[in-house]
Write an enzyme that holds these catalytic residues in place. Sequence first.
Site, PDB file in Angstrom:
ATOM      1  N   GLU A 178       0.817  -1.225   0.000  1.00  0.00           N
ATOM      2  CA  GLU A 178       0.000   0.000   0.000  1.00  0.00           C
ATOM      3  C   GLU A 178       0.847   1.270   0.000  1.00  0.00           C
ATOM      4  OE1 GLU A 178      -2.808   0.404   3.261  1.00  0.00           O
ATOM      5  OE2 GLU A 178      -3.557   2.300   2.492  1.00  0.00           O
ATOM      6  N   LYS A 220      -2.454  -2.024  -3.173  1.00  0.00           N
ATOM      7  CA  LYS A 220      -3.501  -1.157  -2.621  1.00  0.00           C
ATOM      8  C   LYS A 220      -3.108   0.298  -2.843  1.00  0.00           C
ATOM      9  CE  LYS A 220      -6.038  -0.149   1.645  1.00  0.00           C
ATOM     10  NZ  LYS A 220      -6.729  -0.741   2.784  1.00  0.00           N
TER      11      LYS A 220
HETATM   12  P1  13P Z   1      -9.368   4.271   3.966  1.00  0.00           P
HETATM   13  O1  13P Z   1     -10.209   3.525   2.957  1.00  0.00           O
HETATM   14  O2  13P Z   1     -10.168   4.907   5.063  1.00  0.00           O
HETATM   15  O3  13P Z   1      -8.394   5.221   3.298  1.00  0.00           O
HETATM   16  O4  13P Z   1      -8.500   3.194   4.739  1.00  0.00           O
HETATM   17  C1  13P Z   1      -7.945   2.161   4.039  1.00  0.00           C
HETATM   18  C2  13P Z   1      -6.699   1.753   4.694  1.00  0.00           C
HETATM   19  O5  13P Z   1      -6.531   0.597   5.027  1.00  0.00           O
HETATM   20  C3  13P Z   1      -5.657   2.760   4.892  1.00  0.00           C
HETATM   21  O6  13P Z   1      -4.476   2.135   5.264  1.00  0.00           O
END
Ligand code: 13P
Length: 337
Positions: A178, A220
């Site tokens: 991510e 992600k």
């Molecule tokens: P949000 O969808 O609220 O941005 O959170 C997703 C997430 O896992 C952030 O690390």
Amino acid sequence: MNEKILNETARAMVAPGRGILAADESTGTIKKRFDKIGIDNVEANRQAYRDMLFNTPDFEKYTSGVILFEETLFQKSLSGVPFPELLASKGVIPGIKVDQGAKPLFGGGAEETITEGLDGLRERLQKYKAAGARFAKWRAVIVIGDGTPSDYAIHTNAHALARYAALCQEADIVPIVEPEVLMDADNSIEICESVTDRTLEAVFHELYLQKVLLEGIVLKPNMVVSGAKCPTQAGVQEVAERTLKILKRRVPIAVPGIAFLSGGQSDQLATAHLDAMNKIGGFTWGLTFSYGRALQAAALKAWGGSNVEAGKAAHLHRAKMNGLASLGKWDKSLEAA
Ligand code: 13P
């Protein structure tokens, strides 16, 4: 490393019509959410809230996996079943947030951070695996500002993401990779596009150098959007087209799937953007959601600490809307239904 297990798990996480519930708020972050509804941030309330989410009837139709915070991974439901076991019994894959937060980056630009948590990670992963976790999450934060992001911040964060991913795969745990380019500044969509492009280029370069199996990850990313404080806001179609353009440029087809973060977008906009991308199509990865706020905001408000049935209904509705969006089958008219 078992390539088959990694690939099968990653594909299951992005199976058609399903996505991931990010319920991995740290104790500090869940406090901010609870403060809004006047709920005390004590373990019993965190347990009750997650119990409501994970016992929502039928949410598993639209939910392939749930990302848990460490406390929740080792916690039991109100009826005494360990949460990972409860999720697995519904065909929902339990996952675990393993990073230890974004800390100031020495010598970096204003607000730039480096995500910590690599020390001891190999040992922690064995503990999480024994508790039932089959995938993990690590969030790197890239800030857009005056002169930022620096190449230094992008590079160090990409390096840590790849090191984390390699350690996960060594343990047969699928890493959610991510790299989040923040969406809250006043920048144009063009700036978000170029920063997302630079970031993904660096991330895939590091994944390659550190021998991460692309067939065994889920990416992600943020979507390519106008900064929240930008006076001109790009429309849904433009966001979908620009996001796909960058993903097609940077994400090899070996990657089984992409599951977006919501990043502060409104519930419906996060759904509309995902739906628009799936309507455009023309890619091989599963393209779905891994939302935190955009899946939980309505449920948290409806629950309010005690209204379990209303919380479940609100959760199911958003899960279903996003499940449809992951197939390109959502329509605004369904929101009222
Ligand atoms: P949000 O969808 O609220 O941005 O959170 C997703 C997430 O896992 C952030 O690390």
